[in-house]
Each structure stands twice: as structure tokens, then as C-alpha cells.
Design a protein around this motif. Structure first.
Motif, short mmCIF file in Angstrom:
data_model
loop_
_atom_site.label_atom_id
_atom_site.label_comp_id
_atom_site.label_asym_id
_atom_site.label_seq_id
_atom_site.Cartn_x
_atom_site.Cartn_y
_atom_site.Cartn_z
N LEU A 103 -7.18 -0.65 1.45
CA LEU A 103 -5.91 0.56 1.19
C LEU A 103 -5.35 0.74 -0.28
O LEU A 103 -5.78 0.18 -1.09
N LYS A 104 -4.85 2.11 -0.65
CA LYS A 104 -4.68 2.55 -1.93
C LYS A 104 -3.01 1.83 -2.54
O LYS A 104 -2.46 1.65 -1.44
N PRO A 144 1.25 -0.66 -0.06
CA PRO A 144 -0.35 -0.13 0.14
C PRO A 144 0.76 1.28 -0.14
O PRO A 144 2.27 0.86 0.67
N SER A 145 0.33 2.80 -0.32
CA SER A 145 0.79 3.68 -0.65
C SER A 145 1.40 4.27 0.63
O SER A 145 0.21 4.28 1.39
#
Lengths: 230, 230, 230, 230
Positions: C72-73, C45-46
Motif C-alpha cells: 500500500l501507499k 498506510p494512507s
């Protein structure tokens, strides 16, 4: 604890601190301390592995190098330490390492120029590199003469204001009011040597304003020092 | 414990010491030891992760490379070790690493010049870099010829006085009286390579007095050596 | 454990290995893995701190970047990873770091030349540096185009023989058969970048014999490879 | 916990994080935080060893430097911090270190050029180096004037887009929205300084495309930032 036992403990802990600060590997490096009133120097034994060394292994000698107490042989650099204690009356401890960047400047045969406040906070001028020794000096009393050449290099310089030196093609010696302070000055010398080498690679024509040098040194060490809790 | 078991333990511990000293990553590096009377060499197995490796994984071979004991394949560099044991009769251990600064000097194709006492304390002269190998040498018995070219490089040099070499475009090999001493010489070579690279960046025209070189080497290794507890 | 759970675990562990190898600080770096049969990519995730990240935080997407699973992104570099998976059919994992020496070569805009066997053991030629991107490329689909420019740089080169690249003024991407192998190639790239930078400072005119290059690469990766336990 | 206690805890933890990130040795370095509504700055005490320091040792002062709470003397660099808080209205924390590579660039008297995305992710342009101070400035209110010269150097630059500076012949100051963010920017500055020094040794004529710079900075900090979990 007697004052000799206390000094052996201090010198032992200062030697171990060299390892903790990453300044020595294998059996390299040595720290000593002096009891001025008694004329006794306590120093690391020669070639003993740090992980086996104990406070009681420290060796006590007089200023002529005669053993006063201890089972082991003192460091092979003992004679250099003794010259420094005799010439520099205010010092209470001496440290010697082959720390990487300090040794590199010594191998380059160059003094570490004063180009930053990190340096000026502890050393009021360049950290000088000694001259080449002659064949006779090297083949004679080598370690004693190493000390003599350091003292010669200092000339009129104040060793309490420049508490360290590079021995040419060898490595740094530092000193201070105590064994612990000598080690602290080895830590600073190595960091300053590293910063200086990187700065030199970025810009070989470094310089620093004399006023800034004086300000930083005096901020910590001058009569009106205001660094620390006073 | 039989002497073979004891040697496997020594060789295993020497290999693990390479990791402890930060000289190898992944599965790089290898150390061997020799039992001269039995003509048996014990060496690290090829490509086994250090954190899974055990003393019993060490492989025993004879000087012609025939397996004497062990389940695994010996190091791919085994033939180089064997040439060194045959040519250098006094050595008892060989170590090979791709340590960062040692490998960098090898990639630069340059011998590490003797410019400091840290170097002179263990190596009596420059640490030589081998010549380029020919196409035929590379495509033939590569690892054996790597050893031959090391031996050719040494010529009349005393391998006990210069206990290491840089193989051009490759990395260091070191040796000593035991596997542990070979590893110690790898530690020294890497530190000397690092100091030398930094010194070279400060001053490409380095030099060191021959008398100082001889003094430092003999202080530790000459007939009148006086370093250590004797 | 389903194969998606297993892949999330592998990708999580590969991301944590970047930290363990000292290749990333803060939230920098990302590793992904692909399940070719399912067309699913799993990626970090970022901007999540490594010490809070768990295997279940890994994000699963399809090859068009649509989220398949996860709260998540995905990493802001996801589009670069996807281009690499589409163009390089044999790879199973991709890693991206800002490792110090790899990033320095990228900032210098220079490919890492092949001058040592450490490099040749894993990469059969120089590790190429991409070209400058145009204003339109940068202001358009930046991360996708970063991948396109990597693929353009490779042209006819075999990405399994040169499992990494430097993105100009940015940093390395590496890949391999699995997420773990992509990370291993990041470790090797950083070490090779460090050796290469030191060698360059010693001798800017480095070279290495082509025969030696081929020998070392094939010793580990050729049809007759003989490194490791086979 | 009162907000002052909370700020002392934050500032203490930020100071300890400098040690954890390897950015300071001995008693070097200091971090402060500000409570804007109350006009109170909390800062590290001067010269206290990190391993003895506690949250309650942090010193609270007003923006004129008068002590509000605390037993110890504030950092000798306090006056510099206060100037920064007055001039840069959006900052909530300031950090000062003598980190090795940051200090080396400062000693070289050079700004760190923007040549990589690691830099552009946090700083939108070069990290500027201040001018030489005059004798009068150095001998007058030195620490306050150090702050004034930083502010002068910034001129129209946005301190939230370039959250750090090199004080010539001295070392970096960084800042951020909080003490923790100031420390994070010290971590980034040191890493960028290290990458930049290595890149400079490889290629002294570095450059980076303006479009790429803007893209990377805005990816993390612009109105349409898309890095992290948003």
C-alpha cells in the motif's frame, strides 16, 4: 399482573432508563408514576444503588404521602413529586435528575432560553428557573415547598407545553403523560441544556424567531401535528 | 481472610473503581486505606498498569512509611496519604486522581465554590484550593509537604464535612470513612467540578443561599439525616 | 519473527491504540516506528479504515521515503515523520492525531501553557505551536516543510523533554522512544489540552511555579526519578 | 436484490450509522438516498425508534414527494431533502442530525469558520449558516422552504466542495455522493463544530491562511489528490 404491579414495573424501568441515558450517577435521581383513578403514586426508594434495585422495591404511597405498599422508604424528594401531581392534573409521571448541564444552568440561576428547534420540538418556551427560597421555606417542609415554588413559577404557563423546570441551585424536574415520557423529557432537557451552554459560549446574545418556535412545537404537539406515524 | 488481606482487597477494588468511573487514565491515580488499630496503611504500588494490577500487589506500610508487607514500591504520593491519616483521625481511606475538571480548577488555582445542592449533598462548603508551595518546600520533602499544606489549608475546617481538596496546579485528593467512600467523593468532586465549570461559563457571578446549603448537607449528613434507608 | 515483522506489529498495535484511546475517528491519525540500525521506518498506510487494517498492511520505507516493503501507499504525512526521525536522533516512534482539544489549541494558534503537574509529569515546558507557513512552503513540499517548521520551532529545546508539538491550524504530532510511547504522549497531550482549555475558561491568567514544574518532570524523568517500579 | 432493495439497505445502514457515531438520540435525525435514473428517493420513516427500525421500513417516494413504495409515513423533513436533490444534481445522499455542537453553532446563528485542516480536509470554506426565515415562509410550506433557503444560501458556492450547512436556530444538513458519504460528512461537521467551539473559547479571533486551506482541501479532493490508496 395487577395494575399496581404493572406501574411498579413501569416506574422501575423508567428509573433504570435514567442510568442508561447517562443522566444519573451513584444513587442520584428518581422517577415516579401515578395511578390517577386509585390516587396511588409509585416512586423509587431512597438511596438504593441502581444495580441492586428491583421492580418490587418501588414504593406505593397515597397523595398525602402515606405508604400503601412496599418495604422501603420512598425517595427523599417524594413530597415534591406529590405537589406536582396535585397541581398538574394531566401528568402521569415525574422525573428528577442532577444531569450535568441541566444542573449547571440551575446553579447559574438562569432559565434555559429557547434558541433552537431541538428545544421547541418538546418545550414551547424557555425552561424556567425557580426563585430563591426563603430561610423559612428551606427550614420548614423543604421538599413540599420545592414543589410549591415550581407551581408558583409556572403560574399561567401550561405544564404540558413546558414539561420541565430548573430548581434554582439544585437541578431539573421533568414530567409527562407517563414515567417513560417524563424520562424522555429529562433526556431532551439535558441535551438542550448542553446545546444551549455551548451556543451561549459562542454568542451570549442568542435569539430565536417566535414563528419558528411555534411552528416546531406545533409540528409535534399542535392540533395538526404531523411528526411521527400519527 | 486476614484483615490485611481484606484491606488489600478493598484498596485494590477502590483503585479499580477509579478506572471504572473514568477518573484516571494510564497509571495515574491512587487509593489507600488504613487499619487504625494496627497502624497499617495499604496503598497502590507506583506506576503499575491497572489492567495488570492484582489485590496482592497492594503495598502495606506503617505510618512512618516503612514497608510492612508487599514486593512492590508504594505509590510516589504515599507520604501525602500518611500526613492526611495522621492529621485527620476519622478518615479510613484516601484517593488521589487527576480527574479532568478537578485538575482544571486546581490549574486555575481556584476553590470550587458551593453553588449547587449536588455539591452541598457531600461537601458543606467550597472545596478549597491550597496555596502555592515555596521553593524550599518543593525541593525538600515534596510529597510530605503537599500533605502538610493540605492540613494547613483546612485549619479549623472539618475534614469529614469537606472530604476533599484541590492541590494548586496539581489535582484533587479526597477521603472518607473507607477507601470506597474516598473514591465516591472523587466521583462527586469531578461531577461538581464539571457542573461548576459549565455554570461559571454561563454566569461568572454564582451564588447560593446559605440556608439551602445547610439544609442539603444535613439532609444527608446531619444528626437528623433522612436520606437513604437509614 | 524478523525484526521488520516485529516492528510492523508494534506500529499496527500503536495505530489501533489511537482508536482505543478515542483520539481518532474515520481514517484520521497515523503512527510510525523506526529501526535505527537498518534505517527503516514503518508507517500506517494512507486512508485505510482502522477496522479493516492488519499488521501486514504497514508500509516500510527508507529515510528518503523509498518503499522497502509493503503493497500500500504510506500515510500522506510520511514526509513529516521522516524529517522528525532525521532531526530528533533519540526518538523511536512518531504519532499524529487530530484529537479534539489538541486540534482546538492548534486552531487557536496557541501553545498549551504549562499550568499543571499532569503536563509537567511528561512535558518539561509549554507544548509549542508552530508559526504560520508561507505560501511557498505550503505550495512546495508541504509535508516535508511541516516537519522542517516543527524542527525550527524546537530550536534548542530538547525533544525528549517536550515530546510533542502543535502544528498551527492543524493538529498535534507527538513522539517517544517507541511507537507505543509516542501514542502515550498523544494521550497525555489530549488530556492536558482538555484540562488547559477548561482551566483557561475559568481563569485566563494561569500560571505555575517553575520549581513545581521542574520537580514533577524530574520525579518521572530526571536522573533521580522515583516514579514507578524503577 | 433489486436496486430499490439495495438502496433501502444502504439508507437503513446510513441511518443506523448516525446512532453508532453518537450523532442522534431518541428518534432524531434522518438520512435519504436517491436513485437518479429512476427519480426515486428512499428515506427514513418519521418518528420510528432506531432499535425497532428495519431496512424494509424505509419509504420510497418520487421527487414530488408521492409515495412509490412503503407502509410508513416518510420523515417530516422529506420536503427539505427533495429540494436539495433537485438543486444539487451531483449529490446521492442527504443526512440531517441535531448533533450537539453543530446544533449549538446553528443556535448561535453563526457559520463555522474554517480555522483548521480537519475542516479543510472535507469543506473548502466556512460551513454557512442560513438566514432567518420570514413568518410567511415558516407558516407556509415550512420544510420545502427550509430547503429553498439552504439553496439560496449556497448561491454560487459549490455544494460538493462544501457538503453541509447549518439551518439557523435548527441544526445541520449534510450531503455527499451516497447516503454513507452524507453520514461521514455529518461526523466531520460535528467534530469540526466541537473543535471550533473549543478554539473559539480559547481565542475568539481565529484565522487560517488561505493557502493552507486550499492545500488541504486539494490534497484530498483536487485533481491531483494524493490522500488514500487512489
Amino acid at each position: 399482573m395487577s395494575s399496581l404491579e404493572e406501574m411498579k414495573k413501569q416506574v422501575f424501568e423508567a428509573n433504570m432508563a435514567l442510568v442508561g441515558h447517562g443522566l444519573v450517577i451513584l444513587t442520584w435521581g428518581n422517577v415516579s408514576g401515578i395511578m390517577r383513578a386509585e390516587g396511588i403514586v409509585v416512586i423509587k426508594p431512597s438511596g438504593v444503588p441502581y444495580d441492586e434495585m428491583k421492580a418490587e422495591d418501588m414504593v406505593a404511597i397515597d397523595l398525602d404521602g402515606n405508604k400503601v405498599e412496599g418495604k422501603l422508604k420512598p425517595s427523599s424528594d417524594t413530597a415534591t413529586h406529590l405537589v406536582l401531581y396535585k397541581a398538574f392534573k394531566e401528568i402521569g409521571g415525574v422525573a428528577h435528575t442532577h444531569s450535568t448541564h441541566g444542573a449547571a444552568w440551575a446553579q447559574a440561576g438562569m432559565s434555559i432560553p429557547l434558541t433552537g428547534t431541538t428545544h421547541a420540538d418538546y418545550f414551547s418556551d424557555a425552561i424556567p428557573c425557580t426563585r430563591d427560597m426563603t430561610q423559612a421555606e428551606i427550614e420548614g417542609e423543604f421538599e413540599k415547598t420545592t414543589g410549591d415554588v415550581i407551581v408558583e413559577t409556572f403560574g399561567n404557563r401550561n405544564p404540558m407545553h413546558i414539561p420541565g423546570v430548573l430548581v434554582k441551585n439544585h437541578a431539573p424536574f421533568t414530567w409527562g403523560k407517563s414515567p417513560a415520557e417524563a424520562v424522555r423529557n429529562s433526556v431532551v432537557l439535558e441535551e438542550v441544556a448542553k446545546m444551549g451552554a455551548i451556543a451561549h459560549s459562542l454568542n451570549p446574545n442568542l435569539s430565536m424567531n417566535d414563528h419558528l418556535t411555534r411552528k416546531h412545537f406545533e409540528r409535534k404537539h399542535g392540533p395538526n401535528a404531523y411528526y411521527g406515524q400519527g
